[in-house]
Design an enzyme around this catalytic site. Structure first.
Site, PDB file in Angstrom:
ATOM      1  N   GLN A   1      51.627 -18.913 -92.953  1.00 27.93           N
ATOM      2  CA  GLN A   1      52.247 -18.211 -94.081  1.00 27.93           C
ATOM      3  C   GLN A   1      51.705 -18.748 -95.401  1.00 27.93           C
ATOM      4  O   GLN A   1      52.071 -18.241 -96.460  1.00 27.93           O
ATOM      5  CB  GLN A   1      53.760 -18.408 -94.029  1.00 27.93           C
ATOM      6  CG  GLN A   1      54.444 -17.797 -92.813  1.00 27.93           C
ATOM      7  CD  GLN A   1      55.910 -18.177 -92.729  1.00 27.93           C
ATOM      8  OE1 GLN A   1      56.249 -19.306 -92.396  1.00 27.93           O
ATOM      9  NE2 GLN A   1      56.791 -17.253 -93.050  1.00 27.93           N
TER      10      GLN A   1
ATOM     11  N   SER B   1      60.482 -22.474 -93.060  1.00 28.27           N
ATOM     12  CA  SER B   1      61.939 -22.294 -93.089  1.00 28.27           C
ATOM     13  C   SER B   1      62.369 -21.133 -92.216  1.00 28.27           C
ATOM     14  O   SER B   1      63.561 -20.971 -91.937  1.00 28.27           O
ATOM     15  CB  SER B   1      62.408 -22.061 -94.535  1.00 28.27           C
ATOM     16  OG  SER B   1      61.728 -20.949 -95.096  1.00 28.27           O
TER      17      SER B   1
ATOM     18  N   ILE C   1      56.638 -34.247 -91.205  1.00 24.81           N
ATOM     19  CA  ILE C   1      55.607 -33.534 -90.440  1.00 24.81           C
ATOM     20  C   ILE C   1      54.378 -34.404 -90.201  1.00 24.81           C
ATOM     21  O   ILE C   1      53.843 -34.464 -89.092  1.00 24.81           O
ATOM     22  CB  ILE C   1      55.218 -32.231 -91.157  1.00 24.81           C
ATOM     23  CG1 ILE C   1      56.381 -31.228 -91.099  1.00 24.81           C
ATOM     24  CG2 ILE C   1      53.953 -31.618 -90.548  1.00 24.81           C
ATOM     25  CD1 ILE C   1      56.197 -30.022 -91.985  1.00 24.81           C
TER      26      ILE C   1
ATOM     27  N   THR D   1      52.988 -29.820 -98.342  1.00 25.99           N
ATOM     28  CA  THR D   1      53.587 -30.576 -99.443  1.00 25.99           C
ATOM     29  C   THR D   1      53.012 -31.988 -99.541  1.00 25.99           C
ATOM     30  O   THR D   1      52.921 -32.555-100.636  1.00 25.99           O
ATOM     31  CB  THR D   1      55.115 -30.639 -99.306  1.00 25.99           C
ATOM     32  OG1 THR D   1      55.463 -31.137 -98.008  1.00 25.99           O
ATOM     33  CG2 THR D   1      55.738 -29.271 -99.493  1.00 25.99           C
TER      34      THR D   1
ATOM     35  N   ASN E   1      60.465 -29.105 -88.753  1.00 31.95           N
ATOM     36  CA  ASN E   1      60.817 -28.745 -90.125  1.00 31.95           C
ATOM     37  C   ASN E   1      61.894 -29.699 -90.623  1.00 31.95           C
ATOM     38  O   ASN E   1      62.806 -30.050 -89.874  1.00 31.95           O
ATOM     39  CB  ASN E   1      61.324 -27.299 -90.191  1.00 31.95           C
ATOM     40  CG  ASN E   1      61.326 -26.754 -91.605  1.00 31.95           C
ATOM     41  OD1 ASN E   1      60.272 -26.697 -92.252  1.00 31.95           O
ATOM     42  ND2 ASN E   1      62.479 -26.356 -92.108  1.00 31.95           N
TER      43      ASN E   1
ATOM     44  N   HIS F   1      50.185 -14.127 -95.389  1.00 31.04           N
ATOM     45  CA  HIS F   1      50.538 -13.898 -96.788  1.00 31.04           C
ATOM     46  C   HIS F   1      49.335 -14.006 -97.714  1.00 31.04           C
ATOM     47  O   HIS F   1      49.477 -14.127 -98.925  1.00 31.04           O
ATOM     48  CB  HIS F   1      51.638 -14.874 -97.222  1.00 31.04           C
ATOM     49  CG  HIS F   1      52.929 -14.661 -96.485  1.00 31.04           C
ATOM     50  ND1 HIS F   1      53.894 -15.632 -96.369  1.00 31.04           N
ATOM     51  CD2 HIS F   1      53.411 -13.581 -95.820  1.00 31.04           C
ATOM     52  CE1 HIS F   1      54.917 -15.161 -95.655  1.00 31.04           C
ATOM     53  NE2 HIS F   1      54.638 -13.920 -95.318  1.00 31.04           N
TER      54      HIS F   1
END
Length: 253
Positions: free
Chosen positions: A106, A201, A243, A33, A225, A126
């Site tokens: 992921q 998460s 983070i 992010t 997290n 993923h």
């Protein structure tokens, strides 16, 4: 233990990293992010704005495929502009000095590779959104020509030479998890002595079970997290600070 503040978090993490010989980083959307890529579940995340298109719907419906490609190209500028965050660079540092042999992720944004982790050592549970593949024969397709076709005609890419449907190389809801990455991730988790879950998460299974596998095999478990996770009670260290702030001291230039 939940770290009471940033300094305590960094100190505790430093001790664990120094003592470890086989570290396995495991990352989720939170690590990216900072680069400008939105996550999926948080308020304002991608799935709060667009309902995910399940795999069976993508395969069955031309309209669903058009919508999937429209969404992908609408966010292309965000992915193209993204650069590795402090978190990515710190984990790449652990990789480069031999503390970590691979990174499990992921994420689909390719930023671990850009940060300096060899592509074959980025285990993508993923998939990857920066290219496409045929669902039948796995032939790789670059997105540039697909975008040109789509923007010129509004149509999905033509079928693969084998007749198969082309899709971004990501794992959609209802699509089978990739067997080889899952096998490699489980093997790493079973053999590590420190497992770092960063920005996940830990609600998406079966990927969320990998940290537990490491813990059950004797590894120390660290969860970094912003929000609490269902696995916090099993962790040796829980860090809820930013983070980038937590991992920046571990970047080696």
């Amino acid at each position: 233990m939940i770290a009471p503040n940033l300094d305590a978090a960094i100190a505790a993490l430093r001790d664990l990293i120094e003592d470890a010989e086989r570290i396995v980083p495991f990352t989720g959307a939170g690590i990216s992010t900072e680069s400008g890529i939105p996550d999926f579940r948080s308020p304002g995340g991608i799935w709060t704005k667009n309902r995910p298109i399940p795999f069976d719907e993508y395969v069955a419906s031309v309209e669903a495929r058009r919508e999937a490609w429209r969404r992908r190209f609408n966010i292309e500028a965000t992915f193209a502009a993204a650069r590795p965050t402090r978190g990515h660079l710190a984990l790449a540092s652990l990789y480069k000095v031999g503390k970590a042999s691979a990174v499990i992720t992921q994420n689909i944004d390719n930023l671990h590779q850009v940060s300096g982790v060899a592509p074959q050592d980025v285990i993508e549970l993923h998939g990857n959104t920066t290219y496409a593949t045929c669902l039948d024969c796995a032939q790789r397709y670059e997105l540039g020509p697909i975008r040109e076709t789509f923007e010129a005609s509004g149509e999905e890419p033509p079928a693969c030479d084998c007749g198969g449907i082309i899709k971004t190389a990501t794992v959609s809801f209802g699509q089978a998890m990739p067997e080889e990455p899952m096998r490699r991730a489980q093997e790493l988790a079973a053999d590590c002595d420190l497992f770092l879950s960063v920005g996940s998460s830990l609600v998406v299974w079966p990927a969320a079970g990998i940290p537990l596998m490491a813990k059950r095999n004797g590894a120390k478990l660290v969860i970094v997290n912003r929000e609490p996770t269902e696995l916090d009670e099993f962790a040796d260290l829980v860090v809820r600070n930013d983070i980038g702030d937590v991992l920046a001291p571990f970047i080696r230039h």
